[in-house]
Design an enzyme around this catalytic site. Structure first.
Site, PDB file in Angstrom:
ATOM      1  N   GLY A 251      -7.539  -1.397  42.671  1.00 58.25           N
ATOM      2  CA  GLY A 251      -7.724  -0.369  41.642  1.00 58.25           C
ATOM      3  C   GLY A 251      -7.467  -0.899  40.232  1.00 58.25           C
ATOM      4  N   ARG A 252      -6.356  -1.629  40.049  1.00 59.43           N
ATOM      5  CA  ARG A 252      -6.003  -2.091  38.693  1.00 59.43           C
ATOM      6  C   ARG A 252      -6.832  -3.293  38.242  1.00 59.43           C
ATOM      7  NH1 ARG A 252      -2.043  -2.183  42.294  1.00 59.43           N
ATOM      8  NH2 ARG A 252      -1.245  -4.159  43.053  1.00 59.43           N
TER       9      ARG A 252
ATOM     10  N   LYS B  37     -11.021   5.235  43.599  1.00 56.85           N
ATOM     11  CA  LYS B  37     -11.308   4.277  44.668  1.00 56.85           C
ATOM     12  C   LYS B  37     -11.282   4.980  46.024  1.00 56.85           C
ATOM     13  CE  LYS B  37      -9.673   0.006  46.703  1.00 56.85           C
ATOM     14  NZ  LYS B  37      -8.817  -1.157  46.650  1.00 56.85           N
TER      15      LYS B  37
ATOM     16  N   GLU C 291       2.776  -2.802  38.788  1.00 57.54           N
ATOM     17  CA  GLU C 291       2.299  -2.370  40.101  1.00 57.54           C
ATOM     18  C   GLU C 291       1.967  -3.601  40.962  1.00 57.54           C
ATOM     19  OE1 GLU C 291       0.173   1.659  40.988  1.00 57.54           O
ATOM     20  OE2 GLU C 291      -1.411   0.159  40.911  1.00 57.54           O
TER      21      GLU C 291
ATOM     22  N   HIS D  99       8.686  -0.246  13.263  1.00 52.44           N
ATOM     23  CA  HIS D  99       9.461   0.881  12.733  1.00 52.44           C
ATOM     24  C   HIS D  99      10.033   1.716  13.867  1.00 52.44           C
ATOM     25  CE1 HIS D  99       7.851  -0.230   8.837  1.00 52.44           C
ATOM     26  NE2 HIS D  99       6.697  -0.406   9.466  1.00 52.44           N
TER      27      HIS D  99
ATOM     28  N   LYS E  14       4.674   9.946  46.592  1.00 51.67           N
ATOM     29  CA  LYS E  14       3.552  10.847  46.899  1.00 51.67           C
ATOM     30  C   LYS E  14       3.873  11.673  48.139  1.00 51.67           C
ATOM     31  CE  LYS E  14      -0.175   7.773  45.303  1.00 51.67           C
ATOM     32  NZ  LYS E  14      -1.293   6.953  45.734  1.00 51.67           N
TER      33      LYS E  14
ATOM     34  N   GLU F 189      -4.254  13.858  41.726  1.00 51.13           N
ATOM     35  CA  GLU F 189      -4.497  14.189  40.302  1.00 51.13           C
ATOM     36  C   GLU F 189      -5.995  14.323  40.059  1.00 51.13           C
ATOM     37  OE1 GLU F 189      -2.631  11.592  41.272  1.00 51.13           O
ATOM     38  OE2 GLU F 189      -0.791  11.414  40.055  1.00 51.13           O
TER      39      GLU F 189
END
Ligand code: F6P
Length: 506
Positions: free
Chosen positions: A238-239, A175, A324, A355, A465, A181
């Protein structure tokens, strides 16, 4: 809708949302609905529909529903304009996807593109990765789509092992087009191609890179050809962005028609959310019951158990969407919130989770509700698997609710009383996945409204950050004079000592 003490469920678009094992009494349910009415939830829902909700701290509109809406004259002109903008970008995506699928798009050496790697993190990764996995059976036969997100070089490196450089296209999805990253991985991918193909960066970027961003200028400055930049807008969080150009890898993986079906599924849930009365409104019920579990039943977390291999990344996707959005301690006016807000979302695909962590749900000391997601009919390749899967899913919900008493063997006793919702999709199709994801988006909106939270910012992630920004030059040995926390300095010293020990010559 059926609602009495023993059966609270809603069926919509052939999808069952069964809240029976939430074990909520009629009185408590009625109370939640009243509370929502008093909190003007209905008005908030209409505001979302009309594009009137504002993400105040970033001064942005909240319009992700425009990405999947169909224009209609009852909507505001502004909303109609955004719907049109989204439509135009979808037309550009369709053309690009068709060209890719027909083999028209070539790499710098003239070879047809066969591999697509999406580089992006958070909302620029989780939703499209989940949907691509879920729709694996609809995959286009001649193009393989992969994802690299992590700054750990191993992530990208492992993807690169599976592709042929001459036939690979990288989608840089961000965005902001500044996320470290993504930018570092994009640079690494570009350098890798330069080396592999013995070409300069300008050529590599022109033929092998696509940008997906709200910051078109930054993508072009990076070197991506302007016609290869797919835009979305700052009114999409963004999400909440997989419905925009961020969904390009999905469209490449399964075709544009299926991407449109995904949008149609989300739109169907929008229509339900915008029009159903509160007491039979699925995201409203999910949001209110979820908040009730947190506030009244001391839920220590929310377990997400998709009994469907295709939805194995759903817990990770929901972690971002819920935590978030609503992991906040102050309200929209900046005042501390008195109740508890978002809970820890975790989980894994069923039946594997049985399990692993389910023992704690059955016999541990905490209330941890579960959302089970199952698929009624699956085109399983092997006989017998789907019924086993469903039997186990339904059994877990029942066992958690009712428990079983073994008077002479207390170590075997399960107390029961663990709450769950069971969602049964008819099939794992683009439509049903769109419907499911939009349900959770709106559930989060409901909870945010009830807690008076801005669900659309994420300032907390900025602090880490900025500290990482200070640590990096110290770790690299480029800066001595930045003062860091003692604990951080100790960690850096340890790493430096270990590196010296392992590489004595340096
Ligand atoms: O870490 C926070 C965040 O801003 C998320 O909200 C977002 O989805 C992700 O980083 C990636 O951001 P971008 O799409 O700008 O690269």
């Amino acid at each position: 809708m059926h609602s009495d003490n023993s059966n609270l469920s809603v069926i919509y678009a052939d999808t069952l949302f069964d809240f029976t094992n939430q074990m909520i009494s009629n009185t408590d349910f009625d109370h939640l609905i009243l509370k929502a009415k008093n909190a003007n939830l209905e008005q908030a829902i209409s505001q979302l529909k009309n594009g009137d909700i504002i993400n105040q701290t970033e001064n942005r509109k909240v319009l992700h529903t425009a990405l999947r809406a169909q224009s209609d004259e009852t909507l505001s002109l502004e909303m109609q304009q955004h719907i049109e903008e989204a439509k135009q970008v979808r037309a550009k995506i369709r053309q690009f996807v068709d060209e890719l699928h027909s083999g028209k798009i070539k790499g710098a050496t003239g070879k047809t593109i066969k591999y697509v790697v999406n580089i992006g993190v958070g909302g620029s990764n989780l939703g499209s990765r989940l949907v691509t996995q879920a729709l694996a059976r609809f995959r286009h036969p001649s193009i393989a789509v992969s994802y690299a997100a992590n700054i750990d070089a191993d992530d990208l490196y492992q993807v690169l092992q599976r592709v042929n450089p001459e036939e690979t296209l990288f989608l840089v999805t961000s965005k902001t087009f500044t996320t470290f990253e993504t930018m570092q991985n994009a640079i690494a991918a570009c350098q890798w191609l330069e080396e592999q193909l013995s070409l300069d960066s300008t050529t590599v970027l022109k033929h092998h890179f696509v940008g997906i961003t709200t910051e078109v200028g930054r993508a072009i400055e990076f070197g991506i050809a302007p016609e290869r930049v797919f835009e979305f807008w700052d009114w999409v969080g963004g999400r909440f962005s997989l419905w925009s150009a961020v969904g390009l890898p999905i469209a490449i993986a399964v075709g544009m028609d299926r991407f449109e079906e995904l949008l149609a599924g989300a739109r169907a849930m929008d229509e339900h959310f915008f029009s159903a009365p509160l007491e039979s409104n699925i995201p409203v019920i999910m949001g209110l019951i979820g908040a009730w579990n947190i506030e009244e039943n001391h839920a220590a977390g929310l377990s997400i158990a998709p009994y469907c291999h295709g939805l194995r990344s759903f817990p990770a996707y929901l972690q971002q969407l819920e935590m978030e959005s609503n992991g906040k301690g102050v309200d929209i006016h900046g005042k501390p919130i008195k109740t508890r807000t978002a809970q820890v979302v975790f989980g894994s695909v069923g039946s594997n989770g049985q399990h692993a962590y389910f023992q704690m749900l059955h016999q541990g000391t905490r209330q941890i509700p579960t959302d089970f997601i199952a698929v009624a009919e699956d085109l399983n390749i092997f006989d017998g698997h789907q019924d086993q899967l469903l039997a186990n899913c339904f059994a877990q919900s029942a066992a958690l609710a009712t428990g079983r008493n073994y008077p002479n063997e207390p170590h075997k006793t399960c107390l029961g009383g663990q709450r769950s919702t069971v969602i049964v999709l008819p099939q794992l199709t683009p439509f049903s996945i769109g419907l499911l994801l939009a349900t959770y988006e709106h559930k989060i909106f409901v909870q945010a409204h009830m807690w008076n939270i801005n669900a659309f910012d994420q300032w907390g992630v900025e602090l880490g950050k900025s500290i990482a920004h200070d640590i990096l030059p110290v770790l690299k040995g480029e800066e001595q004079n930045i003062s860091l926390e003692n604990s951080t300095q100790n960690l850096i010293n340890f790493v430096k000592n270990i590196r010296r020990k392992m590489n004595p010559k340096n």
